[in-house]
Motif scaffolding. Structure first.
Motif, PDB file in Angstrom:
ATOM      1  N   GLY A 194      -2.864   1.224  -5.828  1.00  0.00           N
ATOM      2  CA  GLY A 194      -2.282  -0.543  -6.193  1.00  0.00           C
ATOM      3  C   GLY A 194      -2.371  -0.737  -4.414  1.00  0.00           C
ATOM      4  O   GLY A 194      -1.950   0.254  -3.707  1.00  0.00           O
ATOM      5  N   LEU A 195      -1.046  -1.650  -4.371  1.00  0.00           N
ATOM      6  CA  LEU A 195      -0.656  -1.981  -2.597  1.00  0.00           C
ATOM      7  C   LEU A 195       0.422  -1.320  -2.927  1.00  0.00           C
ATOM      8  O   LEU A 195       1.421  -1.870  -3.993  1.00  0.00           O
ATOM      9  N   VAL A 196       0.364  -0.698  -1.724  1.00  0.00           N
ATOM     10  CA  VAL A 196       1.712  -0.401  -1.162  1.00  0.00           C
ATOM     11  C   VAL A 196       1.949  -0.638   0.140  1.00  0.00           C
ATOM     12  O   VAL A 196       1.437  -0.365   1.240  1.00  0.00           O
ATOM     13  N   GLN A 197       3.558  -1.033   0.606  1.00  0.00           N
ATOM     14  CA  GLN A 197       3.819  -0.925   2.209  1.00  0.00           C
ATOM     15  C   GLN A 197       3.934   0.585   3.163  1.00  0.00           C
ATOM     16  O   GLN A 197       3.813   1.550   2.147  1.00  0.00           O
ATOM     17  N   ALA A 198       3.631   0.636   3.538  1.00  0.00           N
ATOM     18  CA  ALA A 198       3.812   1.828   4.696  1.00  0.00           C
ATOM     19  C   ALA A 198       5.163   2.680   4.513  1.00  0.00           C
ATOM     20  O   ALA A 198       6.033   1.468   4.750  1.00  0.00           O
ATOM     21  N   GLY A 199       4.920   3.911   4.051  1.00  0.00           N
ATOM     22  CA  GLY A 199       6.072   4.241   3.838  1.00  0.00           C
ATOM     23  C   GLY A 199       6.682   4.591   2.652  1.00  0.00           C
ATOM     24  O   GLY A 199       8.181   4.946   1.927  1.00  0.00           O
TER      25      GLY A 199
ATOM     26  N   THR B 124      -9.814   4.810  -8.572  1.00  0.00           N
ATOM     27  CA  THR B 124      -8.298   3.950  -8.288  1.00  0.00           C
ATOM     28  C   THR B 124      -8.588   3.931  -6.884  1.00  0.00           C
ATOM     29  O   THR B 124      -7.884   4.451  -6.140  1.00  0.00           O
ATOM     30  N   GLN B 125      -7.547   2.494  -6.472  1.00  0.00           N
ATOM     31  CA  GLN B 125      -7.825   1.917  -5.125  1.00  0.00           C
ATOM     32  C   GLN B 125      -6.984   2.274  -4.881  1.00  0.00           C
ATOM     33  O   GLN B 125      -5.254   1.368  -5.532  1.00  0.00           O
ATOM     34  N   VAL B 126      -6.184   2.792  -3.315  1.00  0.00           N
ATOM     35  CA  VAL B 126      -4.985   2.692  -3.160  1.00  0.00           C
ATOM     36  C   VAL B 126      -4.775   2.092  -1.941  1.00  0.00           C
ATOM     37  O   VAL B 126      -5.835   2.560  -0.978  1.00  0.00           O
ATOM     38  N   THR B 127      -4.301   1.394  -1.686  1.00  0.00           N
ATOM     39  CA  THR B 127      -3.588   0.325  -0.678  1.00  0.00           C
ATOM     40  C   THR B 127      -2.924   0.379   0.005  1.00  0.00           C
ATOM     41  O   THR B 127      -1.533   0.112  -0.369  1.00  0.00           O
TER      42      THR B 127
END
Length: 126
Positions: free
Chosen positions: A10-15, A120-123
């Motif tokens: 999924g999409l996650v913010q840095a940290g 699986t996409q990691v962004t």
């Protein structure tokens, strides 16, 4: 032959953190060492981590050591990749893979693995 299906990207913010799962079917996953690879756009697929059949040994790429943890629950035929302190450079498609090799280490290559998931996409956003 074992079939592998990844989930949890999924999409996650840095940290931030994500946990990837890899569910195995067919031949039981305990017959294999299990690994994670990743491939960023325009780059070659690279080794991330590997865990032995019993789960007693783990190895990591230097780029993820101390931030990622690979684990497995053989009773569930599932392997996990817990990713903490994510960085934008961790952005990639992550693949789960199975290897019949008895000796494993940090120098695992794609060719050492005979079965792969679809990825699986990691962004990770900055």
């Amino acid at each position: 032959q074992v079939q592998l299906v990844e989930s949890g990207g999924g999409l996650v913010q840095a940290g931030g953190s994500l946990r990837l799962s890899c569910a195995a079917s067919g031949r039981t996953s305990s017959s294999y060492a299990m690994g994670w690879f990743r491939q960023a756009p325009g780059k070659e697929r690279e080794f991330v981590a590997i865990i032995s059949r019993s789960g007693g040994s783990t190895y990591y790429a230097d780029s993820v050591k101390g931030r990622f943890t690979i684990s497995r629950v053989n009773a569930k035929n599932t392997v996990y990749l817990q990713m903490n302190s994510l960085k934008p450079e961790d952005t990639a498609v992550y693949y789960c893979a199975a290897s019949v090799k008895l000796r494993i280490g940090v120098n695992m290559r794609s060719a050492d693995f005979g079965s792969w998931g679809q990825g699986t996409q990691v962004t990770v956003s900055s």
